[in-house]
Design a protein around this motif. Sequence first.
Motif, PDB file in Angstrom:
ATOM      1  N   ASP A 149       0.802  -1.276  -0.027  1.00 45.68           N
ATOM      2  CA  ASP A 149       0.051   0.043   0.052  1.00 45.68           C
ATOM      3  C   ASP A 149       0.978   1.298   0.069  1.00 45.68           C
ATOM      4  N   PRO A 150       0.542   2.031  -0.796  1.00 49.19           N
ATOM      5  CA  PRO A 150       1.659   3.562  -1.038  1.00 49.19           C
ATOM      6  C   PRO A 150       1.367   4.455   0.189  1.00 49.19           C
ATOM      7  N   ALA A 151       0.246   3.945   0.932  1.00 49.55           N
ATOM      8  CA  ALA A 151       0.282   5.032   2.071  1.00 49.55           C
ATOM      9  C   ALA A 151       1.250   4.949   2.969  1.00 49.55           C
ATOM     10  N   ALA A 152       1.993   3.738   2.918  1.00 50.87           N
ATOM     11  CA  ALA A 152       3.030   3.519   4.088  1.00 50.87           C
ATOM     12  C   ALA A 152       4.296   4.385   3.745  1.00 50.87           C
ATOM     13  N   SER A 153       4.696   4.929   4.839  1.00 47.85           N
ATOM     14  CA  SER A 153       6.060   5.767   4.855  1.00 47.85           C
ATOM     15  C   SER A 153       7.066   5.092   4.283  1.00 47.85           C
ATOM     16  N   PRO A 154       7.904   5.299   3.305  1.00 45.02           N
ATOM     17  CA  PRO A 154       9.083   4.810   2.849  1.00 45.02           C
ATOM     18  C   PRO A 154      10.153   4.472   3.792  1.00 45.02           C
ATOM     19  N   ALA A 155      10.291   5.508   4.904  1.00 47.77           N
ATOM     20  CA  ALA A 155      11.385   5.178   5.842  1.00 47.77           C
ATOM     21  C   ALA A 155      10.949   3.915   6.613  1.00 47.77           C
ATOM     22  N   ALA A 156       9.561   3.697   7.048  1.00 45.16           N
ATOM     23  CA  ALA A 156       9.103   2.621   7.825  1.00 45.16           C
ATOM     24  C   ALA A 156       9.046   1.543   6.945  1.00 45.16           C
ATOM     25  N   ALA A 157       8.376   1.655   5.831  1.00 44.90           N
ATOM     26  CA  ALA A 157       8.148   0.193   5.200  1.00 44.90           C
ATOM     27  C   ALA A 157       9.451  -0.403   4.515  1.00 44.90           C
ATOM     28  N   GLY A 158      10.477   0.337   4.299  1.00 40.34           N
ATOM     29  CA  GLY A 158      11.652  -0.335   3.749  1.00 40.34           C
ATOM     30  C   GLY A 158      12.372  -1.204   4.845  1.00 40.34           C
ATOM     31  N   PRO A 311       7.910 -12.934   1.128  1.00 43.13           N
ATOM     32  CA  PRO A 311       7.606 -11.505   1.015  1.00 43.13           C
ATOM     33  C   PRO A 311       6.300 -11.101   0.408  1.00 43.13           C
ATOM     34  N   GLU A 312       5.791 -11.899  -0.746  1.00 42.80           N
ATOM     35  CA  GLU A 312       4.408 -11.493  -1.330  1.00 42.80           C
ATOM     36  C   GLU A 312       3.448 -11.598  -0.409  1.00 42.80           C
ATOM     37  N   ARG A 313       3.546 -12.527   0.820  1.00 50.35           N
ATOM     38  CA  ARG A 313       2.427 -12.794   1.796  1.00 50.35           C
ATOM     39  C   ARG A 313       2.612 -12.030   3.097  1.00 50.35           C
ATOM     40  N   ASP A 314       3.796 -11.919   3.385  1.00 47.93           N
ATOM     41  CA  ASP A 314       4.116 -11.367   4.705  1.00 47.93           C
ATOM     42  C   ASP A 314       4.335  -9.773   4.743  1.00 47.93           C
ATOM     43  N   PHE A 315       4.861  -9.009   3.624  1.00 50.58           N
ATOM     44  CA  PHE A 315       4.995  -7.619   3.320  1.00 50.58           C
ATOM     45  C   PHE A 315       3.795  -7.029   3.426  1.00 50.58           C
ATOM     46  N   PRO A 316       2.831  -7.287   2.491  1.00 52.23           N
ATOM     47  CA  PRO A 316       1.580  -6.672   2.295  1.00 52.23           C
ATOM     48  C   PRO A 316       0.775  -6.834   3.811  1.00 52.23           C
ATOM     49  N   MET A 317       0.639  -7.845   4.416  1.00 51.21           N
ATOM     50  CA  MET A 317       0.031  -7.941   5.773  1.00 51.21           C
ATOM     51  C   MET A 317       0.517  -7.341   6.708  1.00 51.21           C
ATOM     52  N   LEU A 318       1.855  -7.093   6.710  1.00 52.46           N
ATOM     53  CA  LEU A 318       2.529  -6.262   8.087  1.00 52.46           C
ATOM     54  C   LEU A 318       2.375  -4.823   7.536  1.00 52.46           C
ATOM     55  N   ILE A 319       2.309  -4.358   6.473  1.00 54.24           N
ATOM     56  CA  ILE A 319       2.037  -2.935   6.186  1.00 54.24           C
ATOM     57  C   ILE A 319       0.579  -2.642   6.428  1.00 54.24           C
ATOM     58  N   ASP A 320      -0.474  -3.507   6.246  1.00 49.91           N
ATOM     59  CA  ASP A 320      -1.727  -3.389   6.537  1.00 49.91           C
ATOM     60  C   ASP A 320      -1.936  -3.054   8.022  1.00 49.91           C
ATOM     61  N   LEU A 321      -1.010  -3.987   8.896  1.00 54.22           N
ATOM     62  CA  LEU A 321      -1.223  -3.830  10.321  1.00 54.22           C
ATOM     63  C   LEU A 321      -0.498  -2.321  10.807  1.00 54.22           C
ATOM     64  N   LEU A 323      -0.621   0.258   8.866  1.00 48.73           N
ATOM     65  CA  LEU A 323      -1.534   1.285   8.463  1.00 48.73           C
ATOM     66  C   LEU A 323      -2.837   1.452   9.473  1.00 48.73           C
ATOM     67  N   GLN A 324      -3.049   0.249  10.095  1.00 46.17           N
ATOM     68  CA  GLN A 324      -4.133   0.118  11.246  1.00 46.17           C
ATOM     69  C   GLN A 324      -3.691   0.377  12.230  1.00 46.17           C
ATOM     70  N   GLY A 325      -2.302   0.986  12.640  1.00 43.31           N
ATOM     71  CA  GLY A 325      -1.904   1.314  13.999  1.00 43.31           C
ATOM     72  C   GLY A 325      -1.576   0.139  14.698  1.00 43.31           C
ATOM     73  N   ARG A 326      -1.531  -0.889  14.263  1.00 42.98           N
ATOM     74  CA  ARG A 326      -1.288  -2.372  15.281  1.00 42.98           C
ATOM     75  C   ARG A 326       0.134  -2.638  15.141  1.00 42.98           C
ATOM     76  N   LEU A 327       1.146  -2.001  14.311  1.00 42.37           N
ATOM     77  CA  LEU A 327       2.458  -2.430  14.262  1.00 42.37           C
ATOM     78  C   LEU A 327       3.007  -1.078  14.026  1.00 42.37           C
ATOM     79  N   ASP A 328       3.992  -0.942  15.008  1.00 41.43           N
ATOM     80  CA  ASP A 328       4.305   0.567  15.087  1.00 41.43           C
ATOM     81  C   ASP A 328       5.870   0.467  14.452  1.00 41.43           C
ATOM     82  N   LEU A 329       5.951   0.682  13.059  1.00 37.21           N
ATOM     83  CA  LEU A 329       7.301   0.511  12.322  1.00 37.21           C
ATOM     84  C   LEU A 329       7.858   1.845  12.563  1.00 37.21           C
ATOM     85  N   ASP A 330       7.267   3.036  12.759  1.00 36.77           N
ATOM     86  CA  ASP A 330       7.978   3.989  12.906  1.00 36.77           C
ATOM     87  C   ASP A 330       8.789   4.355  14.203  1.00 36.77           C
TER      88      ASP A 330
END
Length: 361
Positions: A149-158, A311-321, A323-330
């Motif tokens: 999802d492109p809504a995710a911050s690149p610094a965190a998503a990477g 990656p194709e399974r886990d990355f989108p799922m974790l990015i969804d978490l 964006l939902q505020g359930r995984l604080d990558l920041d």
Amino acid sequence: MAQVVRGVIARAKGAPVEVVPVVVPDPGPGEAVVRVQACGVCHTDLHYREGGINDEFPFLLGHEAAGVVESVGEGVEDLSPGDYVILNWRAVCGRCRACKRGRPWYCFATHNAKQKMTLEDGTELSPALGIGAFAEKTLVAAGQCTKVDPAASPAAAGLLGCGVMAGLGAAINTGQVGRGDSVAVIGCGGVGNAAVVGSRLAGAGTIIAVDVDDRKLATAQRLGATHTVNSRAVDAVETIRSLTGGNGADVVIEAVGRPETYRQAFYARDLAGTVVLVGVPTPEMKLELPLLDVFGRGGALKSSWYGDCLPERDFPMLIDLYLQGRLDLDAFVSETVPLDGVEEAFARMQRGEVLRSVVVF
């Protein structure tokens, strides 16, 4: 037509890194050029600079990255210019014996771009983990690009491209931490603290963070550790046992990669418990354990490759978490730095001052 961009290279063992012009060819069959937006400064890049991986200098460093696909080569069907992607260093082949057995996270034939990026004089560069993302643009195999999802911050998503995924996956995928389990994490840098977060996500009841640095332990507590242990001050094994009813933890995650900390992990687990090695040892390290103890304690001794992620399974799922505020990558982004700040970021990392410095473009 080939492009010339700025990139960070390690020219020789132990030499300071340099920002130099890098030639990025047009993508060939099965390849993609990605405009990098952010790339984390990982210990693995430092290992490359120090000659701890191999001696194929010069290296184009950087591998923990997110960006936007600029162009794709012939035969690439599921990736298009404009796609927002996290880069991964285990692009599965789909054909090896692991993939055919339905275990693609163990793929034994992962692949990279076939063409080489070069210096302007034609010297071929070895991209770190087949990626080379301390550069404004990089050439990778299309399978190394995972759309999110492109809504995710690149610094965190990477950060899911390496360290955070390794730690999360060590807990969730390899260790299979379950609801109510007790977990000990030895080593609370970026990977270890990600294992703390993964254990919390999985529902662990007790999460014990072990380190020699109180700053890292404080971070682990903020991220979900229920207990912290400074192993300079107390015996880590005995303390873990005392915090788990005298038994030891159900899962112990070793995120250092040293024989002495692995022995702590081995003896700090419960009978029939699991040890997960996600810390990366160096080639000269040796481990000695009484074979009777290995037999008598039962359970499982596992190594975690990239958090055993797909990656194709886990990355989108974790990015969804995320964006939902359930995984604080920041929370893992300690600072952002420019491309010419990598050498100083290495120094701060070695001093234990940061979880992650992130180069932003």
